[in-house]
Design an enzyme around this catalytic site. Structure first.
Site, PDB file in Angstrom:
ATOM      1  N   ASP A  20      34.940  16.278 -19.893  1.00 49.85           N
ATOM      2  CA  ASP A  20      35.247  15.378 -18.775  1.00 49.85           C
ATOM      3  C   ASP A  20      36.007  14.159 -19.294  1.00 49.85           C
ATOM      4  O   ASP A  20      35.644  13.621 -20.348  1.00 49.85           O
ATOM      5  CB  ASP A  20      33.937  14.937 -18.099  1.00 49.85           C
ATOM      6  N   ASN A  21      37.019  13.740 -18.561  1.00 53.70           N
ATOM      7  CA  ASN A  21      37.704  12.493 -18.933  1.00 53.70           C
ATOM      8  C   ASN A  21      37.072  11.294 -18.221  1.00 53.70           C
ATOM      9  O   ASN A  21      37.524  10.170 -18.375  1.00 53.70           O
ATOM     10  CB  ASN A  21      39.204  12.572 -18.615  1.00 53.70           C
ATOM     11  N   THR A  24      36.789  10.509 -12.544  1.00 53.99           N
ATOM     12  CA  THR A  24      35.965  10.381 -11.332  1.00 53.99           C
ATOM     13  C   THR A  24      34.527  10.831 -11.589  1.00 53.99           C
ATOM     14  O   THR A  24      33.641  10.507 -10.811  1.00 53.99           O
ATOM     15  CB  THR A  24      36.536  11.211 -10.159  1.00 53.99           C
ATOM     16  N   GLY A  25      34.297  11.576 -12.654  1.00 54.60           N
ATOM     17  CA  GLY A  25      32.938  11.983 -13.004  1.00 54.60           C
ATOM     18  C   GLY A  25      32.145  10.775 -13.488  1.00 54.60           C
ATOM     19  O   GLY A  25      32.730   9.792 -13.961  1.00 54.60           O
ATOM     20  N   LEU A  62      36.795  22.839 -13.131  1.00 59.62           N
ATOM     21  CA  LEU A  62      36.563  22.006 -11.948  1.00 59.62           C
ATOM     22  C   LEU A  62      37.330  20.692 -12.077  1.00 59.62           C
ATOM     23  O   LEU A  62      37.101  19.763 -11.302  1.00 59.62           O
ATOM     24  CB  LEU A  62      35.069  21.707 -11.789  1.00 59.62           C
ATOM     25  N   THR A  81      47.217  17.584 -14.387  1.00 55.08           N
ATOM     26  CA  THR A  81      45.861  18.133 -14.536  1.00 55.08           C
ATOM     27  C   THR A  81      45.843  19.570 -14.026  1.00 55.08           C
ATOM     28  O   THR A  81      45.265  20.464 -14.656  1.00 55.08           O
ATOM     29  CB  THR A  81      44.852  17.280 -13.742  1.00 55.08           C
ATOM     30  N   TYR A 134      48.418  17.073  -5.164  1.00 54.41           N
ATOM     31  CA  TYR A 134      47.173  17.856  -5.226  1.00 54.41           C
ATOM     32  C   TYR A 134      47.395  19.261  -4.658  1.00 54.41           C
ATOM     33  O   TYR A 134      47.102  20.261  -5.312  1.00 54.41           O
ATOM     34  CB  TYR A 134      46.092  17.115  -4.442  1.00 54.41           C
ATOM     35  N   LYS A 138      47.472  22.477  -6.976  1.00 55.47           N
ATOM     36  CA  LYS A 138      46.452  23.527  -6.878  1.00 55.47           C
ATOM     37  C   LYS A 138      47.077  24.875  -6.546  1.00 55.47           C
ATOM     38  O   LYS A 138      46.588  25.921  -6.973  1.00 55.47           O
ATOM     39  CB  LYS A 138      45.415  23.147  -5.823  1.00 55.47           C
ATOM     40  N   TYR A 148      48.258  34.730 -15.787  1.00 56.69           N
ATOM     41  CA  TYR A 148      47.404  35.021 -16.953  1.00 56.69           C
ATOM     42  C   TYR A 148      46.539  36.256 -16.699  1.00 56.69           C
ATOM     43  O   TYR A 148      46.225  36.993 -17.630  1.00 56.69           O
ATOM     44  CB  TYR A 148      46.546  33.801 -17.335  1.00 56.69           C
TER      45      TYR A 148
END
Ligand code: UDP
Length: 307
Positions: A20-21, A24-25, A62, A81, A134, A138, A148
């Site tokens: 996690d960076n 927002t977490g 996530l 991201t 976003y 996505k 992949y």
């Protein structure tokens, strides 16, 4: 969502590496896991190459801010991201021979022209509006995952519809956390536009169960996960007011650009292929969320007074 999943896996005896960076977490969401020998935290951003020693069986992507005000704060980073971050994790999956799940989103449908969105609906997305970083990020991530897959990587794609619950930050900026926080603090409830736009709200425990089933399944292609109960924003405000007993007034604020007018998942695929359907309705989910927010806001006030 990540902390709920991590908790479930640690309890089941798995080893969990949480990457996690902390954009927002929140560390407070995993504080109770930090002493677990099977849990570790790697503070890193997935836009940088990701190296992990040893074996990996599953990768759960996530990563990405999901609240409009948060993902719009640094749109290029949001896009990176989704794109560079996905490539880095897909490369890791290939190297480790791990199965990888992507948290995709109902935002791939944009501002839908159909009342019920099934996986075959291709969506109506603005490529250059404020939500595009976003939505298009996505969408492009899904493209990468399926490329992949053609290279032999085992991928799973969940299209997640509005999810809420305990551990959301009161400052998150999305509608459920905003309304609950505003009601509990007796602040005005901010309705964007006339509040006639709809959303379908899924409680976090239901979503986590859906994700776990999807990862374990043979489902190919994207799978919608969400609660088909559909509410207008105005209805949500009324329910939150009634459940909190707050006397907050409703104030109208401008409708954000490209805000989807309706959203409701068709979950036929999840029902038939995963045997999954939500079990927590909006009232019960809100009851648990309001209780959590009440505790968190009281704790915040206690710390502020002590400090
Ligand atoms: N919304 C609102 N007041 C708020 C926050 C959001 O009326 O304080 C509306 C927003 O315009 C949107 C809906 O609630 O129509 C859901 O917004 P959210 O940011 O939760 O998620 P998303 O738009 O990405 O579904």
């Amino acid at each position: 969502m990540g902390s709920h999943l991590a908790e479930r896996f640690v309890r089941a005896g798995h080893e969990v590496i949480c990457l996690d960076n902390l954009q927002t977490g929140r560390l407070s969401n995993i504080a109770h896991l930090m002493h677990e020998p099977r849990f570790s935290l790697l503070r890193q951003d997935i836009v940088q190459p990701v190296n992990v020693d040893g074996r990996l069986d599953e990768i759960w992507n996530l990563a990405c801010a999901a609240s409009p005000p948060q993902y719009q704060r640094d749109p290029v980073h949001t896009f990176r991201t989704c794109i560079q971050g996905s490539i880095n994790l897909l490369e890791l999956a290939r190297e480790k021979n791990a199965r990888i799940l992507q948290a995709s989103t109902s935002e791939v449908y944009g501002d839908p022209e159909v009342a019920l969105q099934s996986e075959s609906y291709r969506g109506a997305v603005n490529t250059w509006g404020p939500r595009a970083c976003y939505d298009e990020g996505k969408r492009a991530a899904e493209t990468l995952f399926f490329e992949y897959e053609r290279l032999g990587v085992e991928v799973r794609i969940a299209r997640i519809f509005n999810t809420y619950g305990p551990r959301m930050s009161p400052e998150d900026g999305r509608v459920v956390s905003n309304f609950v926080r505003q009601a509990l603090e007796e602040e005005p409830i901010t309705i964007y536009g006339e509040g006639r736009q709809t959303r379908s709200f899924c409680y976090v425990d239901d979503l986590v169960e859906g994700l776990v089933r999807l990862m374990a399944s043979d489902a190919r292609g994207p799978v919608n996960l969400g609660n088909p109960g559909e509410f207008t924003v105005r209805e949500l405000a009324d329910i939150v007011l009634a459940m909190t007993g707050a006397s907050s007034r409703l104030v109208q604020e401008p409708m954000p650009q490209d805000d989807p007018r309706q959203r409701r998942p068709d979950i036929t695929r999840a029902r038939t292929e995963l045997g999954w359907a939500p079990t927590v309705d909006l009232h019960e989910g809100l009851r648990r969320t309001i209780a959590h927010f009440r505790d968190e806001l009281a704790e915040g006030r206690r710390i502020a007074q002590a400090g």
